[in-house]
Scaffold this motif. Sequence first.
Motif, PDB file in Angstrom:
ATOM      1  N   LYS A   1       6.435   3.748   3.296  1.00 48.69           N
ATOM      2  CA  LYS A   1       5.504   3.906   2.172  1.00 48.69           C
ATOM      3  C   LYS A   1       5.434   5.366   1.736  1.00 48.69           C
ATOM      4  O   LYS A   1       5.433   5.665   0.544  1.00 48.69           O
ATOM      5  CB  LYS A   1       4.106   3.392   2.540  1.00 48.69           C
ATOM      6  N   GLU A   2       5.389   6.264   2.715  1.00 49.35           N
ATOM      7  CA  GLU A   2       5.380   7.693   2.422  1.00 49.35           C
ATOM      8  C   GLU A   2       6.675   8.089   1.708  1.00 49.35           C
ATOM      9  O   GLU A   2       6.661   8.844   0.737  1.00 49.35           O
ATOM     10  CB  GLU A   2       5.235   8.476   3.723  1.00 49.35           C
ATOM     11  N   SER A   3       7.770   7.542   2.185  1.00 51.80           N
ATOM     12  CA  SER A   3       9.072   7.821   1.585  1.00 51.80           C
ATOM     13  C   SER A   3       9.130   7.325   0.142  1.00 51.80           C
ATOM     14  O   SER A   3       9.666   8.005  -0.744  1.00 51.80           O
ATOM     15  CB  SER A   3      10.169   7.159   2.416  1.00 51.80           C
TER      16      SER A   3
ATOM     17  N   GLU B   1       6.702   7.094  -1.959  1.00 51.99           N
ATOM     18  CA  GLU B   1       5.932   8.029  -2.788  1.00 51.99           C
ATOM     19  C   GLU B   1       6.744   9.291  -3.082  1.00 51.99           C
ATOM     20  O   GLU B   1       6.722   9.804  -4.196  1.00 51.99           O
ATOM     21  CB  GLU B   1       4.604   8.382  -2.119  1.00 51.99           C
ATOM     22  N   LYS B   2       7.455   9.780  -2.072  1.00 54.14           N
ATOM     23  CA  LYS B   2       8.292  10.959  -2.270  1.00 54.14           C
ATOM     24  C   LYS B   2       9.401  10.662  -3.278  1.00 54.14           C
ATOM     25  O   LYS B   2       9.724  11.492  -4.119  1.00 54.14           O
ATOM     26  CB  LYS B   2       8.897  11.421  -0.946  1.00 54.14           C
TER      27      LYS B   2
ATOM     28  N   LYS C   1       5.916   5.110   7.381  1.00 53.99           N
ATOM     29  CA  LYS C   1       6.912   6.115   6.983  1.00 53.99           C
ATOM     30  C   LYS C   1       7.629   5.688   5.707  1.00 53.99           C
ATOM     31  O   LYS C   1       7.922   6.515   4.844  1.00 53.99           O
ATOM     32  CB  LYS C   1       7.932   6.327   8.101  1.00 53.99           C
TER      33      LYS C   1
END
Length: 105
Positions: A19-21, A23-24, A17
Amino acid sequence: MTDFTKILDKAKELEAKMKESQEKIKNIKVEGFSGSNAVKVILDGEGEMCKIEISDEILKEDKGIIEDLIVAAHNNAKSELKSKTNEEISKAAGGFNIPGFKWPL
């Protein structure tokens, strides 16, 4: 006794989560203003300045005033970026109840 497998699973889920954050966050664009919107600064998610816009009217002002307005607009954009970044991180980390672990505060 705490089930360490559950803790490791939650940690892996949190890592994904985050890592995804990240990128965002890289894709965020924020605007900062000063001088009644006479100066506008746009920053990306990494804090890099993408663009600066200065109204024709403000160019008639003293150089020192213009410089101060640029700094103020940049600081305004940085503040907005910090707020959006914290919001995104909170979304990613929220709701993770790791068994046997207490979050600070």
